[in-house]
Design a protein around this motif. Structure first.
Motif, short mmCIF file in Angstrom:
data_model
loop_
_atom_site.label_atom_id
_atom_site.label_comp_id
_atom_site.label_asym_id
_atom_site.label_seq_id
_atom_site.Cartn_x
_atom_site.Cartn_y
_atom_site.Cartn_z
N PHE A 16 -1.43 -3.53 -12.22
CA PHE A 16 -0.88 -2.73 -11.13
C PHE A 16 -1.96 -2.25 -10.17
N ASP A 17 -3.19 -2.12 -10.62
CA ASP A 17 -4.29 -1.76 -9.71
C ASP A 17 -4.52 -2.89 -8.71
N TRP A 18 -4.51 -4.13 -9.18
CA TRP A 18 -4.65 -5.29 -8.29
C TRP A 18 -3.52 -5.27 -7.28
N TRP A 19 -2.31 -5.02 -7.77
CA TRP A 19 -1.12 -5.02 -6.91
C TRP A 19 -1.30 -4.01 -5.76
N ARG A 20 -1.71 -2.79 -6.10
CA ARG A 20 -1.88 -1.74 -5.09
C ARG A 20 -3.00 -2.08 -4.09
N GLU A 21 -4.05 -2.74 -4.57
CA GLU A 21 -5.18 -3.07 -3.70
C GLU A 21 -4.92 -4.26 -2.80
N ASN A 22 -3.98 -5.14 -3.17
CA ASN A 22 -3.81 -6.39 -2.45
C ASN A 22 -2.48 -6.57 -1.74
N ASP A 23 -1.56 -5.64 -1.84
CA ASP A 23 -0.27 -5.77 -1.19
C ASP A 23 0.14 -4.43 -0.61
N ARG A 24 0.10 -4.34 0.70
CA ARG A 24 0.43 -3.08 1.36
C ARG A 24 1.90 -2.69 1.14
N GLU A 25 2.75 -3.65 0.87
CA GLU A 25 4.18 -3.39 0.71
C GLU A 25 4.59 -3.30 -0.76
N TRP A 26 3.66 -3.01 -1.66
CA TRP A 26 3.97 -3.03 -3.09
C TRP A 26 5.06 -2.03 -3.44
N ARG A 27 5.05 -0.86 -2.84
CA ARG A 27 6.09 0.14 -3.16
C ARG A 27 7.48 -0.34 -2.75
N VAL A 28 7.56 -0.96 -1.57
CA VAL A 28 8.85 -1.44 -1.07
C VAL A 28 9.40 -2.51 -2.02
N TYR A 29 8.55 -3.46 -2.39
CA TYR A 29 9.00 -4.53 -3.28
C TYR A 29 9.43 -3.98 -4.64
N LEU A 30 8.60 -3.16 -5.26
CA LEU A 30 8.90 -2.64 -6.59
C LEU A 30 10.13 -1.73 -6.57
N ARG A 31 10.26 -0.94 -5.54
CA ARG A 31 11.44 -0.06 -5.45
C ARG A 31 12.72 -0.88 -5.35
N GLY A 32 12.65 -2.02 -4.71
CA GLY A 32 13.81 -2.90 -4.59
C GLY A 32 14.26 -3.48 -5.93
N LEU A 33 13.41 -3.43 -6.93
CA LEU A 33 13.75 -3.94 -8.25
C LEU A 33 14.41 -2.89 -9.14
#
Length: 140
Positions: A16-33
């Motif tokens: 999840f650290d990689w995810w936060r560092e490399n995808d600015r839209e990580w919250r939007v994508y994960l919240r959609g799940l």
């Protein structure tokens, strides 16, 4: 990432650290799940609250972002097999969520998903990192 080539028994998990560092839209994508119940819980929370999560297998307590916590809780409650027609990467990602992001090898993922372990290994061990799925780095 290590220069060692992952093997069929190499453990992977979502970083999840990689995810936060490399995808600015990580919250939007994960919240959609999230399911509707978890989404409602998240709506009541302000900011990036951290919560304690206890590993049921080891008893280890880890601090994690509330979104990650709710997401893993949602998929863990789903229990059953993943939906047919889901892409390999998405199936692997959801398998980690269902399993509390416990490390799993491509062999274990293959058994769980009914997909060839070698195909899974080739996909998640390539140069491109999909959905933050990376080999587990041993603690030094």
């Amino acid at each position: 990432m290590s220069l060692i080539k992952p093997m069929p028994d190499t453990p992977f998990q979502i970083d999840f650290d990689w995810w936060r560092e490399n995808d600015r839209e990580w919250r939007v994508y994960l919240r959609g799940l999230l399911g509707s119940e978890q989404d409602a819980q998240l709506a009541e929370i302000r900011g990036d609250e951290l919560v304690d999560w206890v590993d049921a297998h080891t008893g280890e307590v880890r601090r994690m972002n509330i979104l990650q916590f709710l997401l893993m809780g949602h998929y863990a409650s789903q229990g059953g097999p993943l939906a047919e027609g889901t892409s390999l990467v998405e199936s692997v990602f959801r398998a980690f969520l269902m399993n509390g992001n416990q490390p799993m090898s491509s062999e274990q993922l293959g058994e769980l998903l009914g997909r060839p372990a070698q195909t899974i290994l080739r996909t998640i061990s390539g140069a491109r990192v999909y959905r933050g799925i990376r080999p587990v780095v041993p603690a030094e």
